[in-house]
Write a protein that holds these residues in place. Structure first.
Motif, short mmCIF file in Angstrom:
data_model
loop_
_atom_site.label_atom_id
_atom_site.label_comp_id
_atom_site.label_asym_id
_atom_site.label_seq_id
_atom_site.Cartn_x
_atom_site.Cartn_y
_atom_site.Cartn_z
N ALA A 133 3.54 -9.64 -8.74
CA ALA A 133 2.56 -8.72 -8.69
C ALA A 133 2.06 -8.11 -10.05
O ALA A 133 2.81 -8.30 -10.79
CB ALA A 133 2.87 -7.58 -7.84
N TYR A 134 0.80 -7.65 -10.29
CA TYR A 134 0.39 -7.04 -11.30
C TYR A 134 -0.27 -5.77 -10.69
O TYR A 134 -0.86 -5.66 -9.82
CB TYR A 134 -0.64 -8.11 -11.81
N VAL A 135 0.07 -4.55 -11.66
CA VAL A 135 -0.28 -3.49 -11.16
C VAL A 135 -0.80 -2.56 -12.61
O VAL A 135 0.00 -2.46 -13.63
CB VAL A 135 0.93 -2.37 -10.71
N LEU A 136 -2.12 -2.27 -12.55
CA LEU A 136 -2.63 -1.58 -13.56
C LEU A 136 -3.19 -0.34 -13.07
O LEU A 136 -4.21 -0.12 -12.52
CB LEU A 136 -3.94 -2.46 -14.30
N PRO A 137 -2.36 0.88 -13.71
CA PRO A 137 -2.89 2.15 -13.03
C PRO A 137 -4.24 2.65 -13.65
O PRO A 137 -4.35 2.43 -15.04
CB PRO A 137 -1.77 2.88 -13.08
N HIS A 138 -5.00 3.29 -12.69
CA HIS A 138 -6.22 4.15 -13.20
C HIS A 138 -5.74 5.43 -13.57
O HIS A 138 -6.31 6.28 -14.56
CB HIS A 138 -7.33 3.82 -12.51
N ASP A 139 -4.89 6.01 -12.52
CA ASP A 139 -4.41 7.33 -12.59
C ASP A 139 -3.00 7.39 -11.88
O ASP A 139 -2.55 6.15 -11.45
CB ASP A 139 -5.24 8.35 -12.10
N ALA A 140 -2.51 8.46 -11.62
CA ALA A 140 -1.36 8.65 -10.66
C ALA A 140 -1.49 8.01 -9.19
O ALA A 140 -0.58 7.83 -8.47
CB ALA A 140 -0.72 9.92 -10.72
N ASN A 141 -2.76 8.08 -8.76
CA ASN A 141 -2.96 7.59 -7.30
C ASN A 141 -3.48 6.43 -7.04
O ASN A 141 -3.81 5.86 -6.03
CB ASN A 141 -4.09 8.86 -6.75
N LYS A 142 -4.26 5.78 -8.20
CA LYS A 142 -5.02 4.79 -8.21
C LYS A 142 -4.83 3.53 -9.02
O LYS A 142 -4.39 3.92 -10.16
CB LYS A 142 -6.59 5.01 -8.19
N ALA A 143 -4.83 2.38 -8.50
CA ALA A 143 -4.54 1.17 -9.31
C ALA A 143 -5.09 -0.11 -8.94
O ALA A 143 -5.51 -0.32 -7.71
CB ALA A 143 -2.98 1.06 -9.45
N LEU A 144 -5.36 -0.87 -10.00
CA LEU A 144 -5.59 -2.39 -9.71
C LEU A 144 -4.38 -3.15 -9.26
O LEU A 144 -3.28 -3.15 -10.24
CB LEU A 144 -6.37 -3.08 -10.78
N ILE A 145 -4.31 -3.73 -8.20
CA ILE A 145 -3.14 -4.35 -7.86
C ILE A 145 -3.57 -5.68 -7.39
O ILE A 145 -4.35 -5.97 -6.41
CB ILE A 145 -2.33 -3.48 -6.60
N GLU A 146 -2.65 -6.68 -7.83
CA GLU A 146 -3.01 -8.27 -7.56
C GLU A 146 -2.03 -8.85 -7.41
O GLU A 146 -0.85 -8.75 -7.79
CB GLU A 146 -3.96 -8.81 -8.72
N ILE A 147 -1.92 -9.73 -6.44
CA ILE A 147 -0.59 -10.83 -6.32
C ILE A 147 -1.11 -11.99 -6.85
O ILE A 147 -2.27 -12.65 -6.60
CB ILE A 147 -0.26 -11.02 -4.62
N THR A 148 -0.33 -12.58 -7.68
CA THR A 148 -0.87 -13.78 -8.42
C THR A 148 0.26 -14.94 -8.22
O THR A 148 1.42 -14.58 -8.32
CB THR A 148 -0.86 -13.34 -9.88
N ALA A 149 -0.38 -16.15 -8.38
CA ALA A 149 0.50 -17.26 -7.96
C ALA A 149 0.38 -18.28 -8.92
O ALA A 149 -1.13 -18.82 -9.35
CB ALA A 149 0.47 -17.74 -6.60
N PHE A 150 1.17 -18.83 -9.59
CA PHE A 150 1.06 -20.22 -10.45
C PHE A 150 1.05 -21.32 -9.50
O PHE A 150 2.64 -21.38 -9.25
CB PHE A 150 1.88 -20.17 -11.83
N LYS A 162 -1.39 -11.29 3.36
CA LYS A 162 -0.03 -10.94 3.70
C LYS A 162 0.89 -10.33 2.55
O LYS A 162 1.51 -9.38 2.75
CB LYS A 162 0.60 -12.07 4.53
N ALA A 163 0.90 -11.07 1.48
CA ALA A 163 1.80 -10.77 0.46
C ALA A 163 1.16 -9.40 -0.34
O ALA A 163 2.07 -8.42 -0.65
CB ALA A 163 1.71 -11.75 -0.65
N PHE A 164 0.00 -8.94 -0.27
CA PHE A 164 -0.84 -8.05 -1.10
C PHE A 164 -0.27 -6.70 0.04
O PHE A 164 0.27 -5.78 -0.47
CB PHE A 164 -2.27 -8.35 -0.84
N ILE A 165 -0.72 -6.81 1.39
CA ILE A 165 -0.27 -5.65 2.14
C ILE A 165 1.07 -5.27 2.13
O ILE A 165 1.37 -4.16 1.99
CB ILE A 165 -0.95 -5.98 3.67
N ARG A 166 1.83 -6.55 2.02
CA ARG A 166 3.59 -6.02 1.85
C ARG A 166 3.93 -5.23 0.64
O ARG A 166 4.53 -4.20 0.73
CB ARG A 166 4.06 -7.45 2.02
N TYR A 167 3.28 -5.69 -0.26
CA TYR A 167 3.38 -4.95 -1.64
C TYR A 167 2.93 -3.52 -1.59
O TYR A 167 3.61 -2.68 -2.17
CB TYR A 167 2.88 -5.81 -2.81
N VAL A 168 1.77 -3.31 -1.25
CA VAL A 168 0.97 -2.20 -1.01
C VAL A 168 1.90 -1.04 -0.18
O VAL A 168 2.04 -0.14 -0.58
CB VAL A 168 -0.43 -2.20 -0.79
#
Length: 322
Positions: A133-150, A162-168
């Motif tokens: 997972a990759y998480v780039l916060p914009h502020d304390a409440n909001k972030a760009l969240i991505e599930i990445t696979a090689f 499924k993986a994204f919802i589980r992580y969020v």
């Protein structure tokens, strides 16, 4: 921060800054500037062919409406390789970087706004691939969240959802709060080593992915593409002769990429400990310098001495003797 399956490493950036460039905003700003220029014309047609006319030393682009556009120079980011060549490159380094996620707003503060999670491997792992997972916060409440696979094969949209919802939901559960997905996104980046032509003819130059600006082992591309564009602008502004092609990436960096991709192919989960060790044992600014391919050979050797040696020695053996 890089988070392994059992522990996490938090690093500090000193000389470098991590920026998030929104694709839609970047496109809007650039297009608005271009539309204001009287010497810029937009043509919404397919380019059927690009040819070199040696008689009048011009490049001729034939469009799908049969119009022929001529210019002294042509820059193209369109695919130009034959299907056979693309298949050959794909077979030599078959991995893809596939990602899906988006900007998520939570009802309560859940992030340290100053801390980026570059790789969180505490997600479900699957045979033959590596997920994080990759998480780039914009502020304390909001972030760009991505599930990445090689991965050597594309996963389904449902797999990533499924993986994204589980992580969020795992993040939301820390504060017992709700969340909203504001801007979904997904994409696929090739992780191929193959040769990239920098010129198609004396006055036609390739750009971006087609000229090898995507780093095969990480998918990083924006900085390299920006440097390439700046190089050609400076060349055009200088005038006085035939344009030079943008210099090729030093071979040793593609060699490093090839070793990591080989480890991914043979034992993908081994890369988790490699990335963990890299950020734990090596100065973060130095890591960023290496990833943008501006580091020195002596420091690269020092860096590799601090990484797990066995997987790289095995990959080197396969690279030399296979």
């Amino acid at each position: 921060m890089v988070s392994g399956t059992t522990d996490a490493t938090t690093c500090e950036l000193n000389r470098y800054r991590y920026h998030c460039v929104g694709g839609a905003s970047f496109h809007r700003i650039v297009m608005n500037q271009l539309k204001s220029l009287p010497n810029v014309r937009f043509i919404h047609e397919k380019a059927e062919s690009i040819s070199w006319n040696p008689q009048n030393t011009t490049v001729e682009v034939t469009l799908s409406n049969t119009e022929v556009v001529s210019s002294v120079y042509c820059f193209t980011s369109a695919p130009h390789e034959s299907p056979e060549k693309l298949q050959q490159d794909r077979a030599s380094s078959p991995f893809l970087q596939q990602f899906a996620g988006g900007i998520v707003a939570f009802d309560k503060p859940v992030f340290d706004a100053d801390t980026l999670t570059l790789m969180d491997f505490k997600v479900d792992q699957h045979p033959g691939s590596v997920h994080f997972a990759y998480v780039l916060p914009h502020d304390a409440n909001k972030a760009l969240i991505e599930i990445t696979a090689f991965t050597p094969e594309l996963y389904s949209e449902a797999h990533f959802h499924k993986a994204f919802i589980r992580y969020v939901e795992r993040i939301a559960s820390t504060k017992n709060c709700g969340y909203r997905l504001l801007e979904p996104e997904q994409g696929v980046i090739p992780m191929h080593i193959g040769h990239h032509a920098r010129k198609l003819n004396p006055h036609t130059f390739t750009l971006g992915t087609q000229s090898g600006m995507v780093k095969p082992s990480t998918g990083y591309a924006f900085f390299a593409m920006h440097q390439q564009a700046r190089f050609y602008i400076n060349e055009l502004m200088a005038g006085g002769g035939t344009l030079r092609a943008y210099p090729a990436v030093h071979g040793r960096f593609r060699f490093y990429d090839a070793l990591l991709l080989d480890i991914l192919r043979v034992d993908p989960h081994q890369t988790i400990s490699i990335f963990q060790t890299l950020f734990r044992n090596v100065n973060t600014d130095r890591v960023m310098e290496f990833l943008r391919e501006s580091s020195s050979l002596p420091y690269e050797m020092l860096m590799f001495s601090k990484l797990p040696k066995k997987p790289f020695l095995k990959a080197l053996w396969r690279h030399v003797f296979s």
